[in-house]
Write an enzyme that holds these catalytic residues in place. Sequence first.
Site, PDB file in Angstrom:
ATOM      1  N   ILE A  17      15.152  27.981  46.084  1.00  0.00           N
ATOM      2  CA  ILE A  17      14.891  26.621  45.611  1.00  0.00           C
ATOM      3  C   ILE A  17      14.647  26.576  44.102  1.00  0.00           C
ATOM      4  O   ILE A  17      14.911  25.561  43.459  1.00  0.00           O
ATOM      5  CB  ILE A  17      13.735  25.964  46.401  1.00  0.00           C
ATOM      6  CG1 ILE A  17      13.795  24.446  46.213  1.00  0.00           C
ATOM      7  CG2 ILE A  17      12.384  26.517  46.009  1.00  0.00           C
ATOM      8  CD1 ILE A  17      13.224  23.650  47.323  1.00  0.00           C
ATOM      9  N   VAL A  39       6.923  30.346  48.478  1.00  0.00           N
ATOM     10  CA  VAL A  39       7.733  29.481  47.625  1.00  0.00           C
ATOM     11  C   VAL A  39       6.884  28.916  46.471  1.00  0.00           C
ATOM     12  O   VAL A  39       7.381  28.723  45.349  1.00  0.00           O
ATOM     13  CB  VAL A  39       8.404  28.382  48.487  1.00  0.00           C
ATOM     14  CG1 VAL A  39       7.448  27.332  48.962  1.00  0.00           C
ATOM     15  CG2 VAL A  39       9.575  27.757  47.758  1.00  0.00           C
ATOM     16  N   ASP A  40       5.610  28.698  46.708  1.00  0.00           N
ATOM     17  CA  ASP A  40       4.684  28.206  45.676  1.00  0.00           C
ATOM     18  C   ASP A  40       4.639  29.171  44.484  1.00  0.00           C
ATOM     19  O   ASP A  40       4.784  28.768  43.324  1.00  0.00           O
ATOM     20  CB  ASP A  40       3.291  28.081  46.334  1.00  0.00           C
ATOM     21  CG  ASP A  40       2.313  27.250  45.529  1.00  0.00           C
ATOM     22  OD1 ASP A  40       2.728  26.647  44.525  1.00  0.00           O
ATOM     23  OD2 ASP A  40       1.131  27.199  45.917  1.00  0.00           O
ATOM     24  N   GLY A 129       6.300  29.177  56.681  1.00  0.00           N
ATOM     25  CA  GLY A 129       6.060  30.553  56.229  1.00  0.00           C
ATOM     26  C   GLY A 129       4.665  30.976  56.647  1.00  0.00           C
ATOM     27  O   GLY A 129       4.353  31.052  57.838  1.00  0.00           O
ATOM     28  N   VAL A 130       3.819  31.193  55.652  1.00  0.00           N
ATOM     29  CA  VAL A 130       2.442  31.635  55.898  1.00  0.00           C
ATOM     30  C   VAL A 130       1.673  30.637  56.786  1.00  0.00           C
ATOM     31  O   VAL A 130       0.811  31.039  57.568  1.00  0.00           O
ATOM     32  CB  VAL A 130       1.717  31.813  54.541  1.00  0.00           C
ATOM     33  CG1 VAL A 130       0.224  32.028  54.724  1.00  0.00           C
ATOM     34  CG2 VAL A 130       2.304  32.988  53.783  1.00  0.00           C
ATOM     35  N   TYR A 131       2.010  29.354  56.690  1.00  0.00           N
ATOM     36  CA  TYR A 131       1.277  28.337  57.463  1.00  0.00           C
ATOM     37  C   TYR A 131       1.646  28.323  58.950  1.00  0.00           C
ATOM     38  O   TYR A 131       1.001  27.636  59.747  1.00  0.00           O
ATOM     39  CB  TYR A 131       1.451  26.942  56.846  1.00  0.00           C
ATOM     40  CG  TYR A 131       0.564  26.700  55.633  1.00  0.00           C
ATOM     41  CD1 TYR A 131      -0.233  27.707  55.105  1.00  0.00           C
ATOM     42  CD2 TYR A 131       0.511  25.452  55.010  1.00  0.00           C
ATOM     43  CE1 TYR A 131      -1.042  27.493  54.001  1.00  0.00           C
ATOM     44  CE2 TYR A 131      -0.299  25.228  53.903  1.00  0.00           C
ATOM     45  CZ  TYR A 131      -1.073  26.250  53.397  1.00  0.00           C
ATOM     46  OH  TYR A 131      -1.876  26.042  52.305  1.00  0.00           O
TER      47      TYR A 131
HETATM   48  P1  ADP Z   1       3.892  27.508  53.765  1.00  0.00           P
HETATM   49  O1  ADP Z   1       2.560  28.017  53.264  1.00  0.00           O
HETATM   50  O2  ADP Z   1       4.018  26.003  53.619  1.00  0.00           O
HETATM   51  O3  ADP Z   1       4.224  28.012  55.118  1.00  0.00           O
HETATM   52  P2  ADP Z   1       5.613  29.500  52.454  1.00  0.00           P
HETATM   53  O4  ADP Z   1       5.916  29.579  51.002  1.00  0.00           O
HETATM   54  O5  ADP Z   1       4.804  30.602  53.051  1.00  0.00           O
HETATM   55  O6  ADP Z   1       4.939  28.053  52.680  1.00  0.00           O
HETATM   56  O7  ADP Z   1       6.959  29.384  53.272  1.00  0.00           O
HETATM   57  C1  ADP Z   1       7.733  28.229  53.377  1.00  0.00           C
HETATM   58  C2  ADP Z   1       9.191  28.606  53.438  1.00  0.00           C
HETATM   59  O8  ADP Z   1       9.682  28.841  52.122  1.00  0.00           O
HETATM   60  C3  ADP Z   1       9.488  29.881  54.229  1.00  0.00           C
HETATM   61  O9  ADP Z   1      10.586  29.622  55.069  1.00  0.00           O
HETATM   62  C4  ADP Z   1       9.880  30.881  53.139  1.00  0.00           C
HETATM   63  O10 ADP Z   1      10.826  31.821  53.621  1.00  0.00           O
HETATM   64  C5  ADP Z   1      10.525  29.966  52.136  1.00  0.00           C
HETATM   65  N1  ADP Z   1      10.679  30.468  50.758  1.00  0.00           N
HETATM   66  C6  ADP Z   1       9.992  31.423  50.101  1.00  0.00           C
HETATM   67  N2  ADP Z   1      10.463  31.559  48.843  1.00  0.00           N
HETATM   68  C7  ADP Z   1      11.472  30.667  48.700  1.00  0.00           C
HETATM   69  C8  ADP Z   1      12.381  30.317  47.647  1.00  0.00           C
HETATM   70  N3  ADP Z   1      12.336  30.915  46.460  1.00  0.00           N
HETATM   71  N4  ADP Z   1      13.312  29.331  47.888  1.00  0.00           N
HETATM   72  C9  ADP Z   1      13.360  28.709  49.080  1.00  0.00           C
HETATM   73  N5  ADP Z   1      12.538  28.979  50.103  1.00  0.00           N
HETATM   74  C10 ADP Z   1      11.618  29.955  49.919  1.00  0.00           C
END
Ligand code: ADP
Length: 178
Positions: A17, A39-40, A129-131
Amino acid sequence: METVVGKTKLCLIQGDITLQDTEAIVNAANTRLLGGGGVDGAIHRAGGPKVLEECKKIRAKQDGCPTGEAVITTGGNLKARYVIHTVGPVWTGGNKGEDSLLRNAYYNSLKIARESGITSLAFPSISTGVYGFPIDRAAAIAISTVKQFIQGHHFKEVRFVLFSPEDLKVYEEALTQS
Ligand code: ADP
């Protein structure tokens, strides 16, 4: 996969993203708005210090971002001009309003995009993801919320950017069934 809903192009792609050329990208942030993992972390690393600076200003005014709400900052060094930070729910079994909180996260991101005059935006898979939100359930909510919103409000494009081919398949299935 690509389709048109109302006048809006709705795309599902596999990718990162932080590399998207949409006007805004959405961050799956946490309530503290100070960056984190997943992703954050990737968005803050790529966007640079200006993104965090604006997040801190928002924190000073309103003490972070409650689950299901959304705030907007600059995109800093990203191609995207803006980052919309939203907070999805932590999955705790499905009886704590997780479905509607996830729906709110998508809805409020679209709403702030529209209010900011943004015409194209990209979403990650919020909360899966982590959530720990089950991805097939999350995908159905994500797709239905976005489809409903763009039937009433026109964007040029809304894009889902899934990190893995497996996640992309789940979202494609959800779109096909919607
Ligand atoms: P949450 O805490 O909302 O679950 P995460 O970041 O742990 O957020 O995960 C949300 C989704 O983002 C997961 O499917 C993860 O694989 C995905 N993700 C992680 N990095 C990226 C990236 N650079 N671009 C797109 N998606 C990503």
